[in-house]
Write a protein that holds these residues in place. Structure first.
Motif, PDB file in Angstrom:
ATOM      1  N   PRO A 116      45.761  48.599  39.356  1.00 45.83           N
ATOM      2  CA  PRO A 116      44.590  48.023  38.684  1.00 45.83           C
ATOM      3  C   PRO A 116      43.535  47.537  39.684  1.00 45.83           C
ATOM      4  O   PRO A 116      43.818  46.672  40.517  1.00 45.83           O
ATOM      5  CB  PRO A 116      45.175  46.835  37.909  1.00 45.83           C
ATOM      6  CG  PRO A 116      46.466  46.531  38.572  1.00 45.83           C
ATOM      7  CD  PRO A 116      46.975  47.787  39.180  1.00 45.83           C
ATOM      8  N   LEU A 133      52.348  35.065  36.005  1.00 45.96           N
ATOM      9  CA  LEU A 133      51.326  35.986  36.517  1.00 45.96           C
ATOM     10  C   LEU A 133      51.630  36.416  37.954  1.00 45.96           C
ATOM     11  O   LEU A 133      51.336  37.542  38.348  1.00 45.96           O
ATOM     12  CB  LEU A 133      49.937  35.356  36.440  1.00 45.96           C
ATOM     13  CG  LEU A 133      49.149  35.595  35.151  1.00 45.96           C
ATOM     14  CD1 LEU A 133      47.760  34.972  35.254  1.00 45.96           C
ATOM     15  CD2 LEU A 133      49.001  37.083  34.848  1.00 45.96           C
ATOM     16  N   THR A 150      53.568  44.674  39.306  1.00 45.53           N
ATOM     17  CA  THR A 150      52.597  45.728  38.941  1.00 45.53           C
ATOM     18  C   THR A 150      51.608  46.048  40.060  1.00 45.53           C
ATOM     19  O   THR A 150      50.876  47.021  39.969  1.00 45.53           O
ATOM     20  CB  THR A 150      51.786  45.330  37.685  1.00 45.53           C
ATOM     21  OG1 THR A 150      51.065  44.120  37.984  1.00 45.53           O
ATOM     22  CG2 THR A 150      52.670  45.110  36.483  1.00 45.53           C
ATOM     23  N   LYS A 207      54.297  39.025  37.534  1.00 46.42           N
ATOM     24  CA  LYS A 207      53.691  40.249  37.006  1.00 46.42           C
ATOM     25  C   LYS A 207      52.892  40.980  38.101  1.00 46.42           C
ATOM     26  O   LYS A 207      52.943  42.209  38.215  1.00 46.42           O
ATOM     27  CB  LYS A 207      52.765  39.879  35.839  1.00 46.42           C
ATOM     28  CG  LYS A 207      52.220  41.068  35.118  1.00 46.42           C
ATOM     29  CD  LYS A 207      51.425  40.660  33.899  1.00 46.42           C
ATOM     30  CE  LYS A 207      50.487  41.806  33.541  1.00 46.42           C
ATOM     31  NZ  LYS A 207      49.433  41.396  32.633  1.00 46.42           N
ATOM     32  N   SER A 208      52.185  40.206  38.906  1.00 48.41           N
ATOM     33  CA  SER A 208      51.381  40.825  39.961  1.00 48.41           C
ATOM     34  C   SER A 208      52.264  41.435  41.053  1.00 48.41           C
ATOM     35  O   SER A 208      51.918  42.450  41.640  1.00 48.41           O
ATOM     36  CB  SER A 208      50.436  39.803  40.584  1.00 48.41           C
ATOM     37  OG  SER A 208      49.647  39.215  39.581  1.00 48.41           O
ATOM     38  N   LYS A 238      44.162  39.476  33.044  1.00 46.77           N
ATOM     39  CA  LYS A 238      44.779  40.590  33.784  1.00 46.77           C
ATOM     40  C   LYS A 238      44.325  40.577  35.249  1.00 46.77           C
ATOM     41  O   LYS A 238      43.128  40.546  35.533  1.00 46.77           O
ATOM     42  CB  LYS A 238      44.346  41.923  33.166  1.00 46.77           C
ATOM     43  CG  LYS A 238      44.923  42.171  31.801  1.00 46.77           C
ATOM     44  CD  LYS A 238      45.064  43.679  31.571  1.00 46.77           C
ATOM     45  CE  LYS A 238      45.622  43.966  30.204  1.00 46.77           C
ATOM     46  NZ  LYS A 238      44.586  43.829  29.141  1.00 46.77           N
ATOM     47  N   LYS A 245      43.384  42.107  38.760  1.00 50.80           N
ATOM     48  CA  LYS A 245      42.917  43.357  39.362  1.00 50.80           C
ATOM     49  C   LYS A 245      42.710  43.137  40.853  1.00 50.80           C
ATOM     50  O   LYS A 245      42.357  42.035  41.272  1.00 50.80           O
ATOM     51  CB  LYS A 245      41.602  43.807  38.739  1.00 50.80           C
ATOM     52  CG  LYS A 245      41.769  44.369  37.349  1.00 50.80           C
ATOM     53  CD  LYS A 245      40.486  45.023  36.899  1.00 50.80           C
ATOM     54  CE  LYS A 245      40.694  45.691  35.541  1.00 50.80           C
ATOM     55  NZ  LYS A 245      39.458  46.302  35.054  1.00 50.80           N
ATOM     56  N   ILE A 267      41.184  37.594  38.261  1.00 50.41           N
ATOM     57  CA  ILE A 267      41.855  37.552  36.962  1.00 50.41           C
ATOM     58  C   ILE A 267      40.767  37.641  35.895  1.00 50.41           C
ATOM     59  O   ILE A 267      40.006  36.701  35.687  1.00 50.41           O
ATOM     60  CB  ILE A 267      42.661  36.250  36.765  1.00 50.41           C
ATOM     61  CG1 ILE A 267      43.439  35.887  38.035  1.00 50.41           C
ATOM     62  CG2 ILE A 267      43.595  36.348  35.550  1.00 50.41           C
ATOM     63  CD1 ILE A 267      44.393  36.921  38.531  1.00 50.41           C
TER      64      ILE A 267
END
Ligand code: AMP
Ligand code: GLY
Length: 418
Positions: free
Chosen positions: A113, A238, A245, A241-242, A275, A277, A271
């Motif tokens: 992302p 988060l 991902t 998750k980061s 989400k 990026k 963020i």
């Protein structure tokens, strides 16, 4: 041996000086702060041969690289060939930071992302492309530009000027041989900086860095004016998750290209709508993030770094204090443009015992006094049970230190105070 001369390196030396495994520390070239807890060696971070010679002469067991320039010159590869244990990624791995086009191609190929963007090495083509775009837009020089290589353009005129400065006038030298033009992302920024041995990833506490020179994010971009950890908008879910991902897929993608990434992997994230990026990658510890996060690290840093060198990071428990941390940078008046150096610093002995004053541009005079010697002079850091407490402590103490025309932001971590 720690390479570099900033407050980040002073923080690294401070942390490793607490390790029972460490007998002696050298800093090359260091500053007045590192001179108090290590031996400074007058060797430039770009003089790889001089550094290698010093490492051999002083029988150094571990070299820690602070800044990106020696990594871009291949210090890790060179020292490995010489049999000197070094913490830092290889020249190929460091391309994640040293070439934004390399990083962008990797992100796109592996669908990580990030902002949508395109790469150009022709000025007329880049110029033509921006005509068809919406503003604001971000224009980035491909190579290293001391943190100044990304320009936010609000209009077609600003975009064209940035392209011409970078690609024609070469204000960043060959770093501007190509550029990335990418969409502008709106959101809160966070630095997710992780230890990795190329297989396992262990994130450090996330932190926020304030890049603009003046309060309310005004003024020019700087090397960093302060920051805090942890940010409430980037909770542990988060972070996890980061890692799964973004960071993990990144080292796997590199591994697919035959590159083992060992060292610090630093993702600058934004963020947007919950989400994360990727804005950028760095291949080293952050500055000022290191001054803010190392005081929260409970584990012996040497254990972590040695485990990475030995491909054994999954066997280390990395523990953090359940506290909050704030760091505020004191700069010379005029920084990041013209400023004076050689001014006496007063009040360094007036700060409370639990406050950390990490030196950057400082040098010692004959009388034992400390003088300014650069744009960013000190990072004043402190921890507390929460950000309100840590912040109050740091500002109470920073006001006791002074030098002519000094400047610091008054709003670091303020957005977290309810
Ligand atoms: P970089 O040179 O990529 O490290 O970017 C420097 C700074 O520019 C970042 O910390 C952001 O504040 C900003 N920036 C970079 N890329 C973008 C983007 N696509 N959208 C918004 N801001 C950006
Ligand atoms: N804090 C920004 C950097 O270290 O690049």
């Amino acid at each position: 041996m720690v390479i570099g001369n900033g407050a980040r390196e002073h923080a690294l030396v401070w942390k490793i000086s607490q390790s029972p495994k460490v007998d002696k520390i050298f800093t090359a070239p260091g500053n007045a702060g590192t001179a108090q807890i290590s031996e400074n060696l007058t060797i430039s971070p770009t003089d790889l041969e001089g550094l290698a010679k010093a490492a051999k002469t002083n029988r150094i067991n571990l070299v820690i690289v602070g800044p990106e320039v020696p990594l871009s010159l291949g210090i890790a590869d060179y020292f490995k060939r010489l049999g000197i244990p070094i913490f830092g990624p290889s020249k190929r791995a460091a391309q994640l930071e040293t070439s934004k086009t390399f990083a962008k191609e990797l992100m796109e190929k592996y669908k990580l992302p990030c902002a949508k963007g395109r790469t150009f090495s022709s000025y007329p083509e880049a110029r033509k492309y921006v005509q068809s775009q919406q503003f604001p837009i971000v224009i980035k020089a491909d190579g290293l530009a001391g943190g100044k290589g990304s320009i936010m353009a609000e209009s077609w005129q600003e975009a064209t000027r940035a392209l011409s400065d970078i690609m024609e006038a070469k204000i960043f030298g060959s770093a501007g041989d190509s550029v990335i033009i990418e969409e502008y992302l709106k959101g809160l920024e966070v630095s997710l900086i992780a230890f990795t041995d190329g297989k396992t990833i262990v994130p450090m506490m996330p932190s926020c860095d304030y890049k603009r020179a003046r309060d309310k994010d005004t003024g020019p971009n700087t090397g960093g004016m302060g920051g805090y950890s942890p940010p409430s908008f980037f909770p542990s879910q988060l972070v996890e998750k980061s890692v799964s991902t973004i960071l993990m897929p990144t080292i796997k993608a590199l591994s697919n290209q035959g590159i083992t990434y060992k060292g610090i992997l630093y993702a600058g994230l934004i963020i947007a709508n919950g989400k994360p990026k990727i804005l950028e990658f760095n291949a080293r510890f952050g500055d000022p993030e290191t001054q803010i996060t190392l005081p929260l690290l409970r584990t012996d840093l040497i254990d972590i770094l040695l485990a990475i060198i030995q491909d054994d990071l999954d066997h280390i428990d990395v523990e953090w204090y359940n506290s909050a941390s704030v760091g505020v940078v004191m700069t010379s008046g005029g920084y990041p443009q013209k400023y004076k150096s050689g001014l006496p610093i007063e009040g360094l002995d007036k700060v409370d015992k639990d406050i950390l004053v990490f030196h950057a541009g400082t040098k010692s005079g004959n009388s034992g006094k400390t003088y300014t010697n650069g744009g960013r002079v000190l990072t004043v850091a402190g921890t507390g049970d929460n950000l309100t407490e840590a912040r109050a402590k740091v500002y109470r103490n920073i006001s006791r230190i002074s030098f002519q025309d000094h400047h610091y932001r008054r709003d670091i971590a303020l957005r977290e105070i309810k």
